[in-house]
Design an enzyme around this catalytic site. Sequence first.
Site, PDB file in Angstrom:
ATOM      1  N   ALA A  78      53.991  60.299  25.753  1.00 29.66           N
ATOM      2  CA  ALA A  78      53.985  60.927  24.427  1.00 29.66           C
ATOM      3  C   ALA A  78      53.584  59.852  23.421  1.00 29.66           C
ATOM      4  CB  ALA A  78      55.377  61.455  24.119  1.00 29.66           C
ATOM      5  N   GLY A 123      55.421  60.847  29.494  1.00 24.52           N
ATOM      6  CA  GLY A 123      54.851  62.200  29.480  1.00 24.52           C
ATOM      7  C   GLY A 123      53.599  62.326  30.336  1.00 24.52           C
ATOM      8  N   GLU A 126      54.892  62.846  33.764  1.00 21.53           N
ATOM      9  CA  GLU A 126      55.462  64.201  33.775  1.00 21.53           C
ATOM     10  C   GLU A 126      54.357  65.263  33.803  1.00 21.53           C
ATOM     11  OE1 GLU A 126      57.832  63.089  30.260  1.00 21.53           O
ATOM     12  OE2 GLU A 126      59.531  64.024  31.271  1.00 21.53           O
ATOM     13  N   GLU A 146      60.892  55.515  29.763  1.00 21.13           N
ATOM     14  CA  GLU A 146      61.563  55.945  28.529  1.00 21.13           C
ATOM     15  C   GLU A 146      62.810  55.131  28.197  1.00 21.13           C
ATOM     16  OE1 GLU A 146      60.267  58.012  30.746  1.00 21.13           O
ATOM     17  OE2 GLU A 146      59.177  59.606  29.727  1.00 21.13           O
TER      18      GLU A 146
HETATM   19  N1  COA Z   1      51.911  56.121  22.245  1.00 24.25           N
HETATM   20  C1  COA Z   1      51.131  55.641  21.254  1.00 24.25           C
HETATM   21  N2  COA Z   1      50.271  54.629  21.400  1.00 24.25           N
HETATM   22  C2  COA Z   1      50.174  54.066  22.618  1.00 24.25           C
HETATM   23  C3  COA Z   1      50.952  54.512  23.714  1.00 24.25           C
HETATM   24  C4  COA Z   1      51.852  55.589  23.480  1.00 24.25           C
HETATM   25  N3  COA Z   1      52.604  56.104  24.452  1.00 24.25           N
HETATM   26  N4  COA Z   1      50.651  53.765  24.788  1.00 24.25           N
HETATM   27  C5  COA Z   1      49.730  52.880  24.387  1.00 24.25           C
HETATM   28  N5  COA Z   1      49.430  53.063  23.081  1.00 24.25           N
HETATM   29  C6  COA Z   1      48.477  52.322  22.267  1.00 24.25           C
HETATM   30  C7  COA Z   1      49.005  50.935  21.932  1.00 24.25           C
HETATM   31  O1  COA Z   1      49.907  50.978  20.841  1.00 24.25           O
HETATM   32  C8  COA Z   1      47.728  50.205  21.632  1.00 24.25           C
HETATM   33  O2  COA Z   1      47.316  50.578  20.325  1.00 24.25           O
HETATM   34  P1  COA Z   1      46.708  49.430  19.324  1.00 24.25           P
HETATM   35  O3  COA Z   1      45.449  48.978  20.016  1.00 24.25           O
HETATM   36  O4  COA Z   1      46.453  50.204  18.061  1.00 24.25           O
HETATM   37  O5  COA Z   1      47.738  48.369  19.222  1.00 24.25           O
HETATM   38  C9  COA Z   1      46.733  50.834  22.601  1.00 24.25           C
HETATM   39  O6  COA Z   1      47.298  52.075  23.008  1.00 24.25           O
HETATM   40  C10 COA Z   1      46.520  49.991  23.852  1.00 24.25           C
HETATM   41  O7  COA Z   1      47.786  49.714  24.433  1.00 24.25           O
HETATM   42  P2  COA Z   1      48.313  48.240  24.748  1.00 24.25           P
HETATM   43  O8  COA Z   1      49.800  48.279  24.775  1.00 24.25           O
HETATM   44  O9  COA Z   1      47.678  47.241  23.851  1.00 24.25           O
HETATM   45  O10 COA Z   1      47.724  48.034  26.208  1.00 24.25           O
HETATM   46  P3  COA Z   1      48.317  47.134  27.376  1.00 24.25           P
HETATM   47  O11 COA Z   1      47.301  47.096  28.441  1.00 24.25           O
HETATM   48  O12 COA Z   1      48.817  45.838  26.850  1.00 24.25           O
HETATM   49  O13 COA Z   1      49.605  47.949  27.904  1.00 24.25           O
HETATM   50  C11 COA Z   1      50.792  49.942  28.597  1.00 24.25           C
HETATM   51  C12 COA Z   1      49.428  49.222  28.482  1.00 24.25           C
HETATM   52  C13 COA Z   1      50.522  51.351  29.082  1.00 24.25           C
HETATM   53  C14 COA Z   1      51.670  49.211  29.635  1.00 24.25           C
HETATM   54  C15 COA Z   1      51.499  49.937  27.222  1.00 24.25           C
HETATM   55  O14 COA Z   1      50.582  50.426  26.254  1.00 24.25           O
HETATM   56  C16 COA Z   1      52.750  50.782  27.159  1.00 24.25           C
HETATM   57  O15 COA Z   1      53.785  50.367  27.639  1.00 24.25           O
HETATM   58  N6  COA Z   1      52.640  51.990  26.542  1.00 24.25           N
HETATM   59  C17 COA Z   1      53.778  52.833  26.308  1.00 24.25           C
HETATM   60  C18 COA Z   1      54.154  53.573  27.572  1.00 24.25           C
HETATM   61  C19 COA Z   1      55.406  54.387  27.359  1.00 24.25           C
HETATM   62  O16 COA Z   1      56.466  53.870  27.073  1.00 24.25           O
HETATM   63  N7  COA Z   1      55.264  55.723  27.521  1.00 24.25           N
HETATM   64  C20 COA Z   1      56.363  56.619  27.366  1.00 24.25           C
HETATM   65  C21 COA Z   1      56.427  57.121  25.969  1.00 24.25           C
HETATM   66  S1  COA Z   1      57.786  58.236  25.752  1.00 24.25           S
END
Ligand code: COA
Length: 271
Positions: A78, A123, A126, A146
């Site tokens: 999400a 999500g 999911e 989460e």
């Molecule tokens: N919601 C909103 N934005 C998200 C996102 C999410 N779930 N997941 C990634 N992004 C965005 C980041 O904020 C970043 O934006 P920016 O370039 O404006 O800073 C962009 O996507 C790239 O992500 P980044 O974190 O820089 O890439 P990474 O390779 O270092 O890490 C992940 C990748 C997937 C491990 C990391 O982005 C992450 O942990 N995301 C969240 C996952 C999560 O917790 N999902 C459950 C949500 S309830």
Amino acid sequence: MCYAVITKYLALMYQNLLISVENGIAIVTFNREKSLNALNSTTILELKDFFSEAAYAIEGLKGVVLTGAGEKAFVAGADITEFSDIDAEKGAIFAKRGQDIFFLIERFPRPVVAAVNGFALGGGCELAMACHLRIAGEKARFGQPEVNLGIIPGYGGTQRLVQYIGKTKALELLMTAEIIGAEEAFRLGLVNYVVPAGEEVAKAKELIEKIATKAPVAIAKVIESVNAYFKEDADGFAFEVTAFGATCATEDFKEGAAAFVEKRKANFNGK
Ligand code: COA
């Protein structure tokens, strides 16, 4: 309406979903690459529209493939940027809305296949689990992180992960927020196939084409009956009896049985 016209029409309808219909298969691409295709409220409502209305209007639809734009993510969860002013009441509404939309996918009468090309987290995991089948590319990563944010999965993750991989591993992944790769996901029974990166959609289409050679009502009844196993208020065996009866009344059953006796390929009409 031909598929090229349907594709053009659907392209006008959605902002975050790219949809193309090729040879009766709809490819739905989550198209927010800069946010790793995170599900914001617009995307989730577009998904609802597609699985409640648009998909049913595509004549001769064989199935749907869900995938993510770019090479990095399927769907990274999400959209966390929309979480800022959420409280208990809004949180519950958010989760219920998401669950109801994912039920539309799980209950869709044609096969829905997740072509997981990268991160499928929160999500996104999911969403993949709400699909009937999952293809993981070698770069796919699955997880329910989460608890890192101080919340739990709200789009069915605590339920479907247990259904697919069992309570032992599900509890571990849900509590440690560990992210697993494609091979581990396959070993645990979370995905159907692991394929080389870039071949996820092709494999998904191959499976849908195979299923499209079977009787459509029978496929829909298989989906309904399997779903009944997991419904608390449904007796799955009783549901199967009724569903079996319904398939016996189809023209396709007569055709399937006749084709077997006549040693020829069945030509199903979906009735
Ligand atoms: N919601 C909103 N934005 C998200 C996102 C999410 N779930 N997941 C990634 N992004 C965005 C980041 O904020 C970043 O934006 P920016 O370039 O404006 O800073 C962009 O996507 C790239 O992500 P980044 O974190 O820089 O890439 P990474 O390779 O270092 O890490 C992940 C990748 C997937 C491990 C990391 O982005 C992450 O942990 N995301 C969240 C996952 C999560 O917790 N999902 C459950 C949500 S309830």
